[in-house]
Design a protein around this motif. Structure first.
Motif, PDB file in Angstrom:
ATOM      1  N   GLU A   1       6.670  12.813  -0.320  1.00 19.09           N
ATOM      2  CA  GLU A   1       7.273  11.547   0.083  1.00 19.09           C
ATOM      3  C   GLU A   1       6.198  10.495  -0.108  1.00 19.09           C
ATOM      4  OE1 GLU A   1       9.022   9.088   3.927  1.00 19.09           O
ATOM      5  OE2 GLU A   1       8.367  11.155   4.193  1.00 19.09           O
ATOM      6  N   CYS A   2       6.575   9.382  -0.697  1.00 15.62           N
ATOM      7  CA  CYS A   2       5.672   8.250  -0.837  1.00 15.62           C
ATOM      8  C   CYS A   2       6.175   7.160   0.090  1.00 15.62           C
ATOM      9  CB  CYS A   2       5.651   7.746  -2.277  1.00 15.62           C
ATOM     10  SG  CYS A   2       4.591   6.298  -2.490  1.00 15.62           S
ATOM     11  N   GLN A   3       5.310   6.714   0.990  1.00 12.39           N
ATOM     12  CA  GLN A   3       5.665   5.620   1.897  1.00 12.39           C
ATOM     13  C   GLN A   3       4.945   4.361   1.441  1.00 12.39           C
ATOM     14  OE1 GLN A   3       4.678   6.879   5.876  1.00 12.39           O
ATOM     15  NE2 GLN A   3       6.588   8.033   6.070  1.00 12.39           N
ATOM     16  N   LEU A   4       5.707   3.285   1.306  1.00 12.37           N
ATOM     17  CA  LEU A   4       5.137   1.986   0.958  1.00 12.37           C
ATOM     18  C   LEU A   4       5.050   1.144   2.223  1.00 12.37           C
ATOM     19  CD1 LEU A   4       7.044   1.113  -2.333  1.00 12.37           C
ATOM     20  CD2 LEU A   4       4.792   2.137  -2.075  1.00 12.37           C
ATOM     21  N   SER A   5       3.929   0.482   2.388  1.00 12.99           N
ATOM     22  CA  SER A   5       3.755  -0.339   3.586  1.00 12.99           C
ATOM     23  C   SER A   5       3.244  -1.725   3.199  1.00 12.99           C
ATOM     24  CB  SER A   5       2.792   0.329   4.567  1.00 12.99           C
ATOM     25  OG  SER A   5       1.529   0.516   3.966  1.00 12.99           O
TER      26      SER A   5
ATOM     27  N   ALA B   1       9.757   5.278  -5.001  1.00 13.97           N
ATOM     28  CA  ALA B   1       9.564   4.378  -3.862  1.00 13.97           C
ATOM     29  C   ALA B   1       9.469   2.925  -4.313  1.00 13.97           C
ATOM     30  CB  ALA B   1       8.303   4.770  -3.083  1.00 13.97           C
ATOM     31  N   VAL B   2       8.733   2.677  -5.378  1.00 18.57           N
ATOM     32  CA  VAL B   2       8.566   1.307  -5.884  1.00 18.57           C
ATOM     33  C   VAL B   2       9.902   0.754  -6.384  1.00 18.57           C
ATOM     34  CG1 VAL B   2       7.502  -0.085  -7.705  1.00 18.57           C
ATOM     35  CG2 VAL B   2       6.112   1.518  -6.389  1.00 18.57           C
ATOM     36  N   LEU B   3      10.627   1.555  -7.141  1.00 19.45           N
ATOM     37  CA  LEU B   3      11.930   1.089  -7.651  1.00 19.45           C
ATOM     38  C   LEU B   3      12.889   0.778  -6.513  1.00 19.45           C
ATOM     39  CD1 LEU B   3      12.510   3.454 -10.700  1.00 19.45           C
ATOM     40  CD2 LEU B   3      11.953   1.025 -10.746  1.00 19.45           C
ATOM     41  N   PHE B   4      12.954   1.647  -5.531  1.00 22.21           N
ATOM     42  CA  PHE B   4      13.878   1.466  -4.421  1.00 22.21           C
ATOM     43  C   PHE B   4      13.469   0.291  -3.531  1.00 22.21           C
ATOM     44  CE2 PHE B   4      15.023   2.384   0.015  1.00 22.21           C
ATOM     45  CZ  PHE B   4      16.396   2.379  -0.098  1.00 22.21           C
ATOM     46  N   THR B   5      12.207   0.229  -3.173  1.00 27.32           N
ATOM     47  CA  THR B   5      11.742  -0.771  -2.209  1.00 27.32           C
ATOM     48  C   THR B   5      11.737  -2.180  -2.771  1.00 27.32           C
ATOM     49  OG1 THR B   5      10.384   0.922  -1.156  1.00 27.32           O
ATOM     50  CG2 THR B   5       9.848  -1.356  -0.647  1.00 27.32           C
ATOM     51  N   THR B   6      11.387  -2.328  -4.034  1.00 27.60           N
ATOM     52  CA  THR B   6      11.286  -3.667  -4.626  1.00 27.60           C
ATOM     53  C   THR B   6      12.583  -4.119  -5.286  1.00 27.60           C
ATOM     54  OG1 THR B   6      10.495  -2.837  -6.752  1.00 27.60           O
ATOM     55  CG2 THR B   6       8.824  -3.344  -5.072  1.00 27.60           C
ATOM     56  N   GLY B   7      13.573  -3.242  -5.294  1.00 26.46           N
ATOM     57  CA  GLY B   7      14.812  -3.570  -5.994  1.00 26.46           C
ATOM     58  C   GLY B   7      14.665  -3.446  -7.493  1.00 26.46           C
ATOM     59  N   GLY B   8      13.595  -2.819  -7.924  1.00 28.64           N
ATOM     60  CA  GLY B   8      13.311  -2.686  -9.345  1.00 28.64           C
ATOM     61  C   GLY B   8      14.303  -1.841 -10.101  1.00 28.64           C
TER      62      GLY B   8
ATOM     63  N   ASN C   1       0.866  -1.173   0.000  1.00 29.26           N
ATOM     64  CA  ASN C   1       0.000   0.000   0.000  1.00 29.26           C
ATOM     65  C   ASN C   1       0.901   1.221   0.000  1.00 29.26           C
ATOM     66  OD1 ASN C   1      -2.586  -1.345   0.292  1.00 29.26           O
ATOM     67  ND2 ASN C   1      -1.852  -1.898   2.328  1.00 29.26           N
ATOM     68  N   TYR C   2       0.407   2.315  -0.560  1.00 32.62           N
ATOM     69  CA  TYR C   2       1.224   3.529  -0.545  1.00 32.62           C
ATOM     70  C   TYR C   2       0.426   4.709  -0.034  1.00 32.62           C
ATOM     71  CZ  TYR C   2      -0.889   4.923  -5.051  1.00 32.62           C
ATOM     72  OH  TYR C   2      -1.752   5.265  -6.047  1.00 32.62           O
ATOM     73  N   SER C   3       1.149   5.622   0.578  1.00 33.57           N
ATOM     74  CA  SER C   3       0.543   6.879   1.010  1.00 33.57           C
ATOM     75  C   SER C   3       1.475   8.008   0.603  1.00 33.57           C
ATOM     76  CB  SER C   3       0.288   6.884   2.519  1.00 33.57           C
ATOM     77  OG  SER C   3       1.487   6.718   3.221  1.00 33.57           O
TER      78      SER C   3
ATOM     79  N   ILE D   1       7.806  -0.062   4.817  1.00 32.77           N
ATOM     80  CA  ILE D   1       8.999  -0.823   4.429  1.00 32.77           C
ATOM     81  C   ILE D   1       9.882  -0.077   3.433  1.00 32.77           C
ATOM     82  CG2 ILE D   1       7.937  -3.054   4.908  1.00 32.77           C
ATOM     83  CD1 ILE D   1       7.587  -3.325   1.827  1.00 32.77           C
ATOM     84  N   GLY D   2       9.411   1.049   2.957  1.00 35.89           N
ATOM     85  CA  GLY D   2      10.225   1.813   2.015  1.00 35.89           C
ATOM     86  C   GLY D   2       9.584   3.145   1.694  1.00 35.89           C
ATOM     87  N   ASN D   3      10.375   3.999   1.086  1.00 38.65           N
ATOM     88  CA  ASN D   3       9.851   5.302   0.700  1.00 38.65           C
ATOM     89  C   ASN D   3      10.606   5.855  -0.501  1.00 38.65           C
ATOM     90  OD1 ASN D   3      12.255   5.884   1.983  1.00 38.65           O
ATOM     91  ND2 ASN D   3      11.485   7.698   3.004  1.00 38.65           N
ATOM     92  N   GLY D   4      10.065   6.902  -1.044  1.00 34.45           N
ATOM     93  CA  GLY D   4      10.694   7.596  -2.156  1.00 34.45           C
ATOM     94  C   GLY D   4      10.246   9.040  -2.145  1.00 34.45           C
ATOM     95  N   PHE D   5      11.008   9.875  -2.790  1.00 36.30           N
ATOM     96  CA  PHE D   5      10.703  11.304  -2.824  1.00 36.30           C
ATOM     97  C   PHE D   5      10.579  11.756  -4.268  1.00 36.30           C
ATOM     98  CE2 PHE D   5      12.880  10.399   1.092  1.00 36.30           C
ATOM     99  CZ  PHE D   5      12.122  11.080   2.030  1.00 36.30           C
TER     100      PHE D   5
END
Length: 105
Positions: free
Chosen positions: A37-41, A85-92, A14-16, A47-51
């Motif tokens: 800031e996008c927070q992934l949960s 956030a998706v690229l960083f958190t998932t290793g994408g 999920n993202y916020s 569990i991760g974020n991106g700006f």
């Protein structure tokens, strides 16, 4: 954006989106800057974020005077924070660049 959202669904994320205090709407000087800031949960845990940010001084938007430009800048900043956030958190980022939204996933 659709691909980033598909990846979130695949991993059960999920993202916020959180508007950052750097966001600036200066109508007097015609400076519009959005930052998020996008927070992934997952299961309630972040569990991760991106700006991401966007402003009307970017070459793509510098000559745009449409009343819709504020919404365009706002959405682009949101999109950039989610994709980051998706690229960083998932290793994408090992497989995709920031242009993930151009891919047909």
């Amino acid at each position: 954006l659709k691909q980033a959202e598909k990846i979130c669904r695949y991993f059960g994320l999920n993202y916020s989106l959180i508007s950052l205090p750097e966001t600036r709407l200066d109508f007097e000087n015609n400076i519009f800057y959005y930052a998020y800031e996008c927070q992934l949960s997952h299961n309630g845990y972040v569990i991760g974020n991106g700006f991401g940010n966007c402003n009307n001084r970017e070459s793509k938007y510098v000559k745009a005077y449409s009343p819709d430009i504020l919404q365009t800048l706002d959405r682009m900043a949101q999109k950039r924070s989610l994709v980051g956030a998706v690229l960083f958190t998932t290793g994408g980022s090992a497989f995709f660049g920031q242009k993930i939204h151009d891919l047909d996933v």
